[in-house]
Design a protein around this motif. Structure first.
Motif, PDB file in Angstrom:
ATOM      1  N   UNK A  45       0.839  -1.201   0.000  1.00  0.00           N
ATOM      2  CA  UNK A  45       0.000   0.000   0.000  1.00  0.00           C
ATOM      3  C   UNK A  45       0.871   1.248   0.000  1.00  0.00           C
ATOM      4  N   UNK A  46       1.940   1.234   0.795  1.00  0.00           N
ATOM      5  CA  UNK A  46       2.843   2.390   0.844  1.00  0.00           C
ATOM      6  C   UNK A  46       3.487   2.635  -0.515  1.00  0.00           C
ATOM      7  N   UNK A  47       3.870   1.557  -1.206  1.00  0.00           N
ATOM      8  CA  UNK A  47       4.520   1.707  -2.509  1.00  0.00           C
ATOM      9  C   UNK A  47       3.553   2.208  -3.581  1.00  0.00           C
ATOM     10  N   UNK A  48       2.277   1.853  -3.450  1.00  0.00           N
ATOM     11  CA  UNK A  48       1.299   2.219  -4.483  1.00  0.00           C
ATOM     12  C   UNK A  48       0.610   3.554  -4.227  1.00  0.00           C
ATOM     13  N   UNK A  49       0.871   4.167  -3.078  1.00  0.00           N
ATOM     14  CA  UNK A  49       0.247   5.464  -2.793  1.00  0.00           C
ATOM     15  C   UNK A  49       0.522   6.502  -3.881  1.00  0.00           C
ATOM     16  N   UNK A  50       1.767   6.621  -4.377  1.00  0.00           N
ATOM     17  CA  UNK A  50       1.994   7.633  -5.433  1.00  0.00           C
ATOM     18  C   UNK A  50       1.164   7.390  -6.686  1.00  0.00           C
ATOM     19  N   UNK A  51       0.920   6.122  -7.019  1.00  0.00           N
ATOM     20  CA  UNK A  51       0.153   5.810  -8.226  1.00  0.00           C
ATOM     21  C   UNK A  51      -1.283   6.307  -8.104  1.00  0.00           C
ATOM     22  N   UNK A  52      -1.816   6.308  -6.883  1.00  0.00           N
ATOM     23  CA  UNK A  52      -3.215   6.682  -6.688  1.00  0.00           C
ATOM     24  C   UNK A  52      -3.469   8.163  -6.962  1.00  0.00           C
ATOM     25  N   UNK A  53      -2.389   8.967  -7.064  1.00  0.00           N
ATOM     26  CA  UNK A  53      -2.592  10.378  -7.398  1.00  0.00           C
ATOM     27  C   UNK A  53      -3.196  10.552  -8.787  1.00  0.00           C
ATOM     28  N   UNK A  54      -3.028   9.555  -9.635  1.00  0.00           N
ATOM     29  CA  UNK A  54      -3.489   9.637 -11.017  1.00  0.00           C
ATOM     30  C   UNK A  54      -4.760   8.814 -11.226  1.00  0.00           C
ATOM     31  N   UNK A  55      -5.394   8.379 -10.131  1.00  0.00           N
ATOM     32  CA  UNK A  55      -6.607   7.568 -10.181  1.00  0.00           C
ATOM     33  C   UNK A  55      -7.724   8.326  -9.465  1.00  0.00           C
ATOM     34  N   UNK A  56      -8.965   8.279  -9.935  1.00  0.00           N
ATOM     35  CA  UNK A  56     -10.068   8.899  -9.191  1.00  0.00           C
ATOM     36  C   UNK A  56     -10.113   8.396  -7.751  1.00  0.00           C
ATOM     37  N   UNK A 334      -4.051   8.046   5.731  1.00  0.00           N
ATOM     38  CA  UNK A 334      -3.187   8.978   5.016  1.00  0.00           C
ATOM     39  C   UNK A 334      -3.568   9.092   3.555  1.00  0.00           C
ATOM     40  N   UNK A 335      -3.944   7.960   2.945  1.00  0.00           N
ATOM     41  CA  UNK A 335      -4.374   7.984   1.552  1.00  0.00           C
ATOM     42  C   UNK A 335      -5.656   8.798   1.382  1.00  0.00           C
ATOM     43  N   UNK A 336      -6.589   8.658   2.309  1.00  0.00           N
ATOM     44  CA  UNK A 336      -7.818   9.446   2.242  1.00  0.00           C
ATOM     45  C   UNK A 336      -7.518  10.937   2.329  1.00  0.00           C
ATOM     46  N   UNK A 337      -6.628  11.301   3.255  1.00  0.00           N
ATOM     47  CA  UNK A 337      -6.296  12.717   3.432  1.00  0.00           C
ATOM     48  C   UNK A 337      -5.583  13.270   2.203  1.00  0.00           C
ATOM     49  N   UNK A 338      -4.706  12.451   1.602  1.00  0.00           N
ATOM     50  CA  UNK A 338      -4.007  12.885   0.395  1.00  0.00           C
ATOM     51  C   UNK A 338      -5.008  13.215  -0.721  1.00  0.00           C
ATOM     52  N   UNK A 339      -6.116  12.472  -0.761  1.00  0.00           N
ATOM     53  CA  UNK A 339      -7.137  12.693  -1.788  1.00  0.00           C
ATOM     54  C   UNK A 339      -8.189  13.720  -1.349  1.00  0.00           C
ATOM     55  N   UNK A 340      -7.904  14.431  -0.264  1.00  0.00           N
ATOM     56  CA  UNK A 340      -8.799  15.500   0.160  1.00  0.00           C
ATOM     57  C   UNK A 340     -10.042  15.037   0.888  1.00  0.00           C
ATOM     58  N   UNK A 341     -10.018  13.836   1.458  1.00  0.00           N
ATOM     59  CA  UNK A 341     -11.168  13.301   2.191  1.00  0.00           C
ATOM     60  C   UNK A 341     -10.822  13.239   3.670  1.00  0.00           C
ATOM     61  N   UNK A 401      11.201   4.913  -7.370  1.00  0.00           N
ATOM     62  CA  UNK A 401      10.432   5.552  -8.441  1.00  0.00           C
ATOM     63  C   UNK A 401       9.140   6.142  -7.898  1.00  0.00           C
ATOM     64  N   UNK A 402       8.447   5.372  -7.052  1.00  0.00           N
ATOM     65  CA  UNK A 402       7.172   5.839  -6.505  1.00  0.00           C
ATOM     66  C   UNK A 402       7.324   7.072  -5.645  1.00  0.00           C
ATOM     67  N   UNK A 403       8.348   7.104  -4.788  1.00  0.00           N
ATOM     68  CA  UNK A 403       8.543   8.255  -3.911  1.00  0.00           C
ATOM     69  C   UNK A 403       8.930   9.488  -4.709  1.00  0.00           C
ATOM     70  N   UNK A 404       9.809   9.314  -5.671  1.00  0.00           N
ATOM     71  CA  UNK A 404      10.271  10.462  -6.460  1.00  0.00           C
ATOM     72  C   UNK A 404       9.137  11.071  -7.278  1.00  0.00           C
ATOM     73  N   UNK A 405       8.192  10.230  -7.697  1.00  0.00           N
ATOM     74  CA  UNK A 405       7.102  10.711  -8.550  1.00  0.00           C
ATOM     75  C   UNK A 405       6.129  11.623  -7.816  1.00  0.00           C
ATOM     76  N   UNK A 406       6.154  11.638  -6.493  1.00  0.00           N
ATOM     77  CA  UNK A 406       5.192  12.453  -5.738  1.00  0.00           C
ATOM     78  C   UNK A 406       5.500  13.935  -5.890  1.00  0.00           C
ATOM     79  N   UNK A 407       6.724  14.328  -5.513  1.00  0.00           N
ATOM     80  CA  UNK A 407       7.107  15.737  -5.547  1.00  0.00           C
ATOM     81  C   UNK A 407       8.276  16.009  -6.489  1.00  0.00           C
ATOM     82  N   UNK A 408       8.738  14.967  -7.192  1.00  0.00           N
ATOM     83  CA  UNK A 408       9.934  15.076  -8.045  1.00  0.00           C
ATOM     84  C   UNK A 408      11.109  15.627  -7.251  1.00  0.00           C
ATOM     85  N   UNK A 409      11.239  15.160  -6.008  1.00  0.00           N
ATOM     86  CA  UNK A 409      12.274  15.643  -5.100  1.00  0.00           C
ATOM     87  C   UNK A 409      13.182  14.492  -4.688  1.00  0.00           C
ATOM     88  N   UNK A 410      14.484  14.684  -4.927  1.00  0.00           N
ATOM     89  CA  UNK A 410      15.449  13.670  -4.510  1.00  0.00           C
ATOM     90  C   UNK A 410      15.484  13.538  -2.997  1.00  0.00           C
TER      91      UNK A 410
END
Length: 501
Positions: A45-56, A334-341, A401-410
């Motif tokens: 779940x932690x690894x897939x959290x960044x992917x959910x930014x691009x999913x409803x 945390x995933x709910x909060x990230x999606x504004x819920x 890859x997943x972590x970097x994709x969130x904020x594009x921050x090393x």
């Protein structure tokens, strides 16, 4: 009638092609990570959290939830075949499942666990649909003081049953609370404990912390282990249980489902605790305790139904109160909060499509898991043949890859690696990481409600005791704290007496 209308509304969401696809993807991935020892649903779940930014948002939560309860199904496979629990809750399954495999009854054990998991999961879903709205209505009476006391109860409960010794678990909770206040103060605007690093102004990234603690640390802890690569083949005939197996497993499955659902509703409990309690109950109720440890089917089905019922029922306090039952549900919050819920009493009223769509997806997901589990047992066993030298480098690459994709921050990758090293060190020292992530997630809510309660009462600390609900939660908290300290002291005294003799 209102319940059926709500379920119909949820079906209109969950039965769309998009929701069905993500539900299937979630439960399938949950099965896979549950089967693989040392992975489990939390790192997945932690690894897939960044992917959910691009999913409803609804589909994203459906998928992550599917990984959670799907992992409970898959965790029993490695426990039965290799005596290597795929998830913490499946550790109890190995006590009876592995002896059954040694007796040539591995197919029967896998079949029974699949059925028990399905029954427990459905029982938990019914509980979520029936009792979550009632609990949400009750929680609407909560103010800042009540929420603070409830969150404190959840944290102390997590420390008391979070694994390891109580003092170590309590230390991890406190450490999580400290990490959770890093960043900018909401009221004053002052930066706290940021070490002058601009990237920490908004606090530590929950995804980076979770991936490090539960992903990288698990890779480091298990990469050196060797496992058997025995090949097994299962036919339908070898999986059919006898009448005696069915007679013994039916009542234990019912008891495990009820007990697991109760544990899932309690903040700070979780699937692992439900499994252990269900197994202990079966040993106490049986008239032939000598059978346990040698392949007793009731000792197999009860924990399996319990951990799946707990996994489903854990959504009740998480969605309606905003209080997670375990570390996985903390990441889900945390995933709910990230999606504004905002999880809490208003979630069902504010997002009825999300809530009831999630409930119906639970029913669909459990049916998918039943279909996936039994016919594809051969596939799951072949997954156990993947060598660690291939599996874990791929996991580390996906984490980065997943972590970097969130904020594009090393910087986020460095945070993951730092917390990976911290998590590995904590595991080696016997400190459980799960209470830390609970403290980290709940820290901002705890502080906010504490300060709000004092502000509304003009600094009067008695506000936490004068409210009946808040006072009851505080009394439970101190009761659990006193009991845990007394048990720790008793264990220490016994250990000293044993050393002297």
């Amino acid at each position: 009638m209102e319940l059926f209308a709500n379920l119909a509304q949820g079906a209109s969401v969950a039965l769309t092609w998009s929701a069905l696809m993500y539900c299937f993807l979630g439960v399938f991935l949950g099965m896979v990570v549950g089967v693989l020892p040392g992975v489990g649903p939390l790192p997945a779940i932690a690894m897939l959290l960044p992917i959910t930014f691009y999913i409803p948002q609804t589909e994203a939560i459906i998928m992550l939830a599917g990984i959670y309860y799907g992992g409970q199904y898959g965790g029993s496979t490695a426990s039965i075949l290799l005596n290597l629990p795929g998830t913490p809750a499946a550790a109890v399954t190995a006590l009876e499942g592995y002896p059954m495999a040694q007796q040539g009854r591995a197919g029967i054990a896998l079949f029974l666990t699949a059925i028990a998991s399905f029954v427990g999961g459905i029982f938990g879903v019914v509980l979520v649909g029936g009792f979550a709205p009632l609990l949400a209505s009750f929680a609407l009476e909560f103010g800042a003081a009540e929420y603070f006391s409830l969150l404190l109860l959840a944290l102390i409960g997590a420390a008391a049953i979070g694994g390891g010794t109580f003092l170590r678990s309590l230390f991890m909770v406190v450490l999580g609370l400290f990490l959770g206040i890093v960043g900018q103060d909401v009221n004053s605007g002052q930066f706290r404990y940021t070490l002058g690093i601009p990237y920490m102004a908004d606090g530590l990234n929950i995804v980076s912390v979770a991936m490090g603690l539960f992903g990288v640390s698990e890779v480091m802890a298990t990469a050196h282990r060797h496992r058997s690569t025995q090949k097994e083949s299962f036919g339908l005939r070898s999986m059919l249980p006898s009448r005696d197996d069915i007679r013994r497993s039916l009542p234990s499955t019912g008891r495990g489902s009820a007990l697991g659902a109760g544990c899932g509703v309690l903040p700070g409990a979780g699937a692992a605790m439900a499994s252990f309690l269900a197994y202990a109950l079966e040993r106490r109720l049986t008239k032939t305790p000598e059978r346990f440890g040698k392949g007793a089917v009731e000792g197999l089905t009860a924990p399996e139904s319990a951990n799946n019922a707990a996994a489903q029922a854990a959504f009740i306090p998480s969605l309606t109160l905003g209080v997670p039952g375990d570390a996985v549900m903390a990441v889900m919050l945390g995933a709910l909060m990230i999606h504004g819920i905002d999880p809490g009493p208003g979630l069902i009223a504010d997002h009825p499509d999300l809530f009831w769509g999630l409930v119906v997806s639970f029913l669909i997901g459990n049916m998918m898991l039943l279909v996936l589990n039994i016919p594809l047992i051969g596939l799951w066993t072949r997954l156990l043949q993947i060598p660690y030298s291939v599996l874990y480098p791929a996991i580390l690459t996906l984490i980065c890859i997943g972590v970097y994709s969130i904020n594009s921050a090393t910087f986020d990758i460095f945070v993951v690696m730092i917390f990976g090293l911290i998590g590995y060190g904590l595991l080696r020292l016997g400190f459980p990481p799960a209470p830390l992530i609970l403290g980290f997630i709940l820290s901002p809510m705890l502080e906010e409600n504490f300060r709000r309660a004092l502000l509304l009462s003009r600094g009067d600390w008695s506000v936490f005791m004068t409210s009946p609900i808040s006072g009851a939660f505080l009394a439970l908290s101190f009761g659990i704290l006193a009991l845990a300290v007394a048990m720790a002291f008793r264990t220490a005294v016994k250990a000293r007496r044993a050393d002297r003799t």
